[in-house]
Design a protein around this motif. Sequence first.
Motif, PDB file in Angstrom:
ATOM      1  N   GLY A 163      22.077  24.563 -11.360  1.00  0.00           N
ATOM      2  CA  GLY A 163      22.630  23.783 -10.277  1.00  0.00           C
ATOM      3  C   GLY A 163      21.741  23.802  -9.044  1.00  0.00           C
ATOM      4  N   GLN A 164      22.288  23.339  -7.943  1.00  0.00           N
ATOM      5  CA  GLN A 164      21.546  23.259  -6.691  1.00  0.00           C
ATOM      6  C   GLN A 164      21.549  24.577  -5.933  1.00  0.00           C
ATOM      7  N   GLY A 165      22.460  25.447  -6.295  1.00  0.00           N
ATOM      8  CA  GLY A 165      22.478  26.762  -5.673  1.00  0.00           C
ATOM      9  C   GLY A 165      23.443  26.883  -4.515  1.00  0.00           C
ATOM     10  N   THR A 166      23.770  28.115  -4.179  1.00  0.00           N
ATOM     11  CA  THR A 166      24.600  28.414  -3.021  1.00  0.00           C
ATOM     12  C   THR A 166      23.967  29.599  -2.297  1.00  0.00           C
ATOM     13  N   GLN A 167      23.872  29.503  -0.975  1.00  0.00           N
ATOM     14  CA  GLN A 167      23.139  30.493  -0.191  1.00  0.00           C
ATOM     15  C   GLN A 167      24.021  31.685   0.156  1.00  0.00           C
ATOM     16  N   VAL A 168      23.480  32.856  -0.103  1.00  0.00           N
ATOM     17  CA  VAL A 168      24.125  34.112   0.287  1.00  0.00           C
ATOM     18  C   VAL A 168      23.210  34.812   1.287  1.00  0.00           C
ATOM     19  N   THR A 169      23.758  35.126   2.433  1.00  0.00           N
ATOM     20  CA  THR A 169      22.996  35.836   3.455  1.00  0.00           C
ATOM     21  C   THR A 169      23.738  37.108   3.836  1.00  0.00           C
ATOM     22  N   VAL A 170      23.068  38.225   3.659  1.00  0.00           N
ATOM     23  CA  VAL A 170      23.650  39.522   4.001  1.00  0.00           C
ATOM     24  C   VAL A 170      22.845  40.108   5.157  1.00  0.00           C
ATOM     25  N   SER A 171      23.496  40.233   6.281  1.00  0.00           N
ATOM     26  CA  SER A 171      22.800  40.784   7.449  1.00  0.00           C
ATOM     27  C   SER A 171      23.820  41.297   8.445  1.00  0.00           C
ATOM     28  N   SER A 172      23.356  42.147   9.321  1.00  0.00           N
ATOM     29  CA  SER A 172      24.244  42.691  10.340  1.00  0.00           C
ATOM     30  C   SER A 172      24.056  41.945  11.648  1.00  0.00           C
TER      31      SER A 172
END
Length: 113
Positions: free
Chosen positions: A104-113
Amino acid sequence: EVQLVESGGAWVRPGGSLRLSCAAAGFDFSAHSITWGRQSPGQQKTEWVAVIDQQGTYKLYHDRVKGRFTISRDNAKNTVFLQMDSLKIEDTGMYYCGFQTYRGQGTQVTVSS
């Protein structure tokens, strides 16, 4: 036409959780193993994260996510899930679901404080 649509990506703090979904259409979903992969920032390659077999019986996880991520599927709804717990900064990336040469086109995951 094969369609794979990922969703559920978001920004989250370290230690948080997300549940990704992959909605499939246009092929015999229950006949295929499905893989979740991710592309980390600055990396050209997509690394596999988790794989689930056709009936959801066998699951395989990359060592980096083992014990934190859980892959599952609902063949009645043509959907694969990726439950991600205890997220780390290094889990940041674009997450894709796919099989064979399709993704697929993807889904963004961002892990940050």
